[in-house]
Write a protein that holds these residues in place. Structure first.
Motif, PDB file in Angstrom:
ATOM      1  N   LEU A  39       0.828  -1.204   0.000  1.00  0.00           N
ATOM      2  CA  LEU A  39       0.000   0.000   0.000  1.00  0.00           C
ATOM      3  C   LEU A  39       0.865   1.257   0.000  1.00  0.00           C
ATOM      4  O   LEU A  39       0.530   2.241  -0.663  1.00  0.00           O
ATOM      5  N   GLU A  40       1.992   1.232   0.707  1.00  0.00           N
ATOM      6  CA  GLU A  40       2.824   2.432   0.831  1.00  0.00           C
ATOM      7  C   GLU A  40       3.972   2.493  -0.176  1.00  0.00           C
ATOM      8  O   GLU A  40       4.676   3.492  -0.248  1.00  0.00           O
ATOM      9  N   ASP A  41       4.166   1.438  -0.965  1.00  0.00           N
ATOM     10  CA  ASP A  41       5.263   1.408  -1.939  1.00  0.00           C
ATOM     11  C   ASP A  41       4.833   2.122  -3.213  1.00  0.00           C
ATOM     12  O   ASP A  41       3.974   1.642  -3.965  1.00  0.00           O
ATOM     13  N   SER A  42       5.457   3.257  -3.479  1.00  0.00           N
ATOM     14  CA  SER A  42       5.072   4.064  -4.647  1.00  0.00           C
ATOM     15  C   SER A  42       5.409   3.385  -5.966  1.00  0.00           C
ATOM     16  O   SER A  42       4.868   3.743  -7.014  1.00  0.00           O
ATOM     17  N   GLU A  43       6.311   2.398  -5.936  1.00  0.00           N
ATOM     18  CA  GLU A  43       6.684   1.694  -7.166  1.00  0.00           C
ATOM     19  C   GLU A  43       5.619   0.682  -7.591  1.00  0.00           C
ATOM     20  O   GLU A  43       5.622   0.232  -8.734  1.00  0.00           O
ATOM     21  N   VAL A  44       4.747   0.320  -6.657  1.00  0.00           N
ATOM     22  CA  VAL A  44       3.693  -0.652  -6.956  1.00  0.00           C
ATOM     23  C   VAL A  44       2.436   0.103  -7.371  1.00  0.00           C
ATOM     24  O   VAL A  44       1.759   0.724  -6.549  1.00  0.00           O
TER      25      VAL A  44
END
Length: 403
Positions: A203-208
């Motif tokens: 949820l917090e990973d901007s790459e995903v």
């Protein structure tokens, strides 16, 4: 003849005494649970003896159960099954053969086993993934993360996160014909822990860019702080997963140092400077009254800071997702949580459900009054039980409706 009969009777009585375990009255087909428990208990005794003699690690002996249950990847008329790797992590891949007009749903599944045992190729997990793939016409990725004690935290988390992040890439989802808006992350027991932690991180990973639509947590283990929850006290000696075995799993996840296990057993492993985390596992405010019964909440007894300095993993939300702050929980996807009454981990699931609802996460919490730890996997012969089939059907029905 009389002497032989007497010996047979005595042997039978001794075997029956060894196999027998007290089982709650509302658990159906208790003898199947007793037999499975007897096998695990025997391995546990062998593991302790081997460890005392310096022949093998306790968990290495316990892994014999997983090995005995292994089935090779075998395709059938409905599902193609292969063992492969995603981002260098071993996975068992289940691809449905049914034709479909549009894109398919998908499931990332993490098996249980206390971070030390288990395998995607175990008969019960192969069956669960195969049935999920067939019934939902979904691609299922069952991840074989590396295990303790050879590999310690955070290796297990990193393995499942790496495989999940790889699969959620648009090009990979497209390769398998998966709808990027219909992916679920799921797991049971320690796998439920990993599923909850991975979903928080995704949820917090901007790459995903492709986030999970749902998470399904099957009797998950979610916290490392309080080993005296009502469920731990009430079910301390239940078959399959006792309090002492769960503490052993936790300690092996972080270190071979027995001092951590000893401190967790006495519930004196958290130092005072980390006392603020207890608000996230305060069962007096997070559990319904019916589960508290005669238990009276007392504040934590703090331990030496040395253990936390040496093994900080047990205070990390990647190992204990229930320790995540409210900001990390907001925005999590629709969640299914299964808890079982006769399970030391029961209260972990209840507390997480309470905390998720408090921040607006849609939660379906199913509680099995006749359930025990591992119940959903009791669906294959000779240990199949009615409760296992009922819980599996309910779990798959939720996935049908929410994925």
């Amino acid at each position: 003849m009389g002497a032989k009969l007497l010996y047979i009777c005595v042997a039978f009585i001794l075997v029956a005494y060894y196999i027998y375990s007290p089982i709650p009255e509302n658990v159906g087909q208790p003898w199947k649970l007793m037999l499975t428990s007897a096998v695990l208990r025997t391995l546990g005794h062998m593991g302790k003896a081997a460890e005392m003699l310096g022949l093998a690690n306790y968990m290495d002996v316990m892994k014999l159960f997983s090995s005995s249950q292994y089935v090779p990847p075998t395709s059938d008329e409905n599902v193609a099954v292969t063992d492969t790797e995603f981002s260098g992590v071993a996975v068992r891949l289940f691809l449905p053969k049914k034709p479909t007009e549009g894109l398919r749903r998908a499931m990332l599944f993490f098996h249980g086993g206390g971070f030390c045992l288990g395998d995607a190729g175990m008969k019960s997990y192969d069956f669960l993934a195969r049935r999920t793939s067939n019934q939902l016409n979904a691609v299922v990725v069952s991840v074989n993360y590396r295990l303790a004690p050879k590999y310690r935290f955070p290796v297990q988390f990193e393995d499942v996160f790496s495989a999940s992040k790889f699969f959620l890439q648009s090009r990979v989802l497209s390769q398998y014909g998966v709808d990027p808006t219909r992916v679920c992350v799921a797991g049971d027991s320690a796998g439920g822990n990993l599923a909850a932690a991975v979903t928080q991180k995704l949820l917090e990973d901007s790459e995903v860019t492709n986030k999970p639509k749902a998470q399904a947590l099957i009797y998950p283990v979610l916290q490392t702080l309080d080993m005296n929850l009502p469920s731990y006290e009430q079910n301390a000696n239940m078959p399959i997963l006792s309090k002492s075995l769960m503490i052993r799993f936790w300690s092996e996840y972080f270190t071979s140092d027995p001092s951590l296990r000893e401190a967790m057993t006495s519930n004196r492993h958290v130092p005072a400077q980390w006392g603020h985390l207890f608000q996230f596992v305060n069962w007096s405010t997070l559990l319904p009254d019916r589960l508290k019964k005669d238990h009276v909440y007392t504040g934590p007894v703090f331990g030496s800071p040395a253990l936390a300095e040496k093994y900080p993993g047990f205070l990390d939300p990647r190992a204990a997702p229930l320790l995540a702050a409210e900001a990390q929980l907001r925005g999590l996807p629709s969640t299914y949580i299964l808890t079982c009454q006769h399970d030391v981990l029961r209260d972990d699931g209840f507390m997480y459900a309470t905390r998720l609802r408090a921040v607006g996460v849609p939660v379906t919490h199913e509680h099995a009054e006749d359930g025990f730890h591992g119940a959903l996997t009791f669906v294959t012969s000779p240990s199949d039980m009615a409760v296992g089939h009922r819980l599996m059907s309910s779990y798959l029905r939720w996935l049908e409706e929410h994925l």
